[in-house]
Scaffold this active site. Sequence first.
Site, PDB file in Angstrom:
ATOM      1  N   CYS A  15       1.469  -1.075   0.057  1.00 20.40           N
ATOM      2  CA  CYS A  15       0.123   0.173   0.251  1.00 20.40           C
ATOM      3  C   CYS A  15       0.899   1.462   0.431  1.00 20.40           C
ATOM      4  O   CYS A  15       1.770   1.990   1.239  1.00 20.40           O
ATOM      5  CB  CYS A  15      -0.701   0.534   1.284  1.00 20.40           C
ATOM      6  N   CYS A  37      -0.285   4.086   2.201  1.00 18.16           N
ATOM      7  CA  CYS A  37      -0.259   3.772   3.725  1.00 18.16           C
ATOM      8  C   CYS A  37       1.336   4.369   3.588  1.00 18.16           C
ATOM      9  O   CYS A  37       1.691   4.835   5.143  1.00 18.16           O
ATOM     10  CB  CYS A  37      -0.513   2.800   4.231  1.00 18.16           C
ATOM     11  N   ASP A  38       2.317   3.851   3.235  1.00 15.88           N
ATOM     12  CA  ASP A  38       3.853   3.645   3.508  1.00 15.88           C
ATOM     13  C   ASP A  38       4.343   4.689   2.716  1.00 15.88           C
ATOM     14  O   ASP A  38       5.757   4.479   3.031  1.00 15.88           O
ATOM     15  CB  ASP A  38       4.200   1.899   3.077  1.00 15.88           C
TER      16      ASP A  38
END
Length: 309
Positions: free
Chosen positions: A134, A137-138
């Site tokens: 993701c 997200c990261d």
Amino acid sequence: MSTREVVIVGTGPAGFTAALYNSRADLAPLVIEGGLPGGQLTLTTDVDNFPGFPEGIMGPDLMENMRKQALRFGTEFLSTKVTHADLSSRPFKLTCENGDEIMTKTLIVSTGASAKFLGLEHEAELMGRGLSACATCDGFFYRDKEVYVVGGGDTAMEEATFLTKFAKKVYIVHRRDTLRASQPMQKRARENEKIEFLWNQSVVELKYDQSGLTGIVVENTQTNERVEKSADGLFYGIGHHPNTEFLAGQIELDEHGFIKTSGHPDTNVPGVFACGDVQDPYYRQAITAAGSGCAAAIKAEKFLEENPL
Ligand code: NDP
């Protein structure tokens, strides 16, 4: 066998939020936790994009907090998986892996989707430590780093393009020499100067030390030649698999297996609602999942008022 007012299947941000709302509405929801209690966020480390945590929060802690909040208002949790759902008439009947059979007047499905993995050794322990599925997200953790994205579809193009906001270089590793991605997404990736394509290559090995991922080994799919490359991050963009097997033949799914909800929590079966990634191949964020969990809970509550059985 007593009949429940509402059963929620799956525990990620969607399921926990639905449980919070339904328990506060005195519906005493039963939550069936599934095979990965807490869902995909239990596989990540820092979550910096969930509002309300100015310093960020660890994914597993966020899920534990949501669980506790739902417990506080009387949610009941059952540690098993649903193996089959009979939705042909109300009350609905759920059959669980532990042998339990549960009847319920309404059902909220929040079983999520699982990112597809390549199946290489050490993937599980490197998740969140250089390996991710993701970028939203990261990606932030890869400022000025060199990262690799695997895949040739829209997810891979989108992840790679997003990562260029942070990383100094993004390589897309694709096993063929043509992309599956839609033309506009391809064009955007191809025109991005930070992105380089590695055609006809597969990632076959992960290199690591105690700090996490340090490199990858790629193999040319035509010559079988192997090359080791140092890498700060590796992102899997090879698709997601919605967890809907237990609903086969019972509810309308799209061609990829996601529950059809047309942006609302309603499914084609009255009294069955869906929320979170199991019905969302597009946003796939904890906050959108939580929002849709709230919507599903409110819809279930209203449905019970109008259709008490
Ligand atoms: P896709 O199935 O479309 O693409 C998966 C990609 O991963 C393919 O290129 C495939 O290679 C590759 N792949 C699969 N398995 C492996 C493997 N084991 N090793 C190496 N490569 C592998 O999935 P997506 O997640 O990209 O897209 C799913 C759906 O969601 C699509 O309909 C897409 O359009 C949509 N979507 C839309 C977005 C948007 O509009 N913003 C964003 C993201 C997704 P190969 O091509 O060789 O099969």
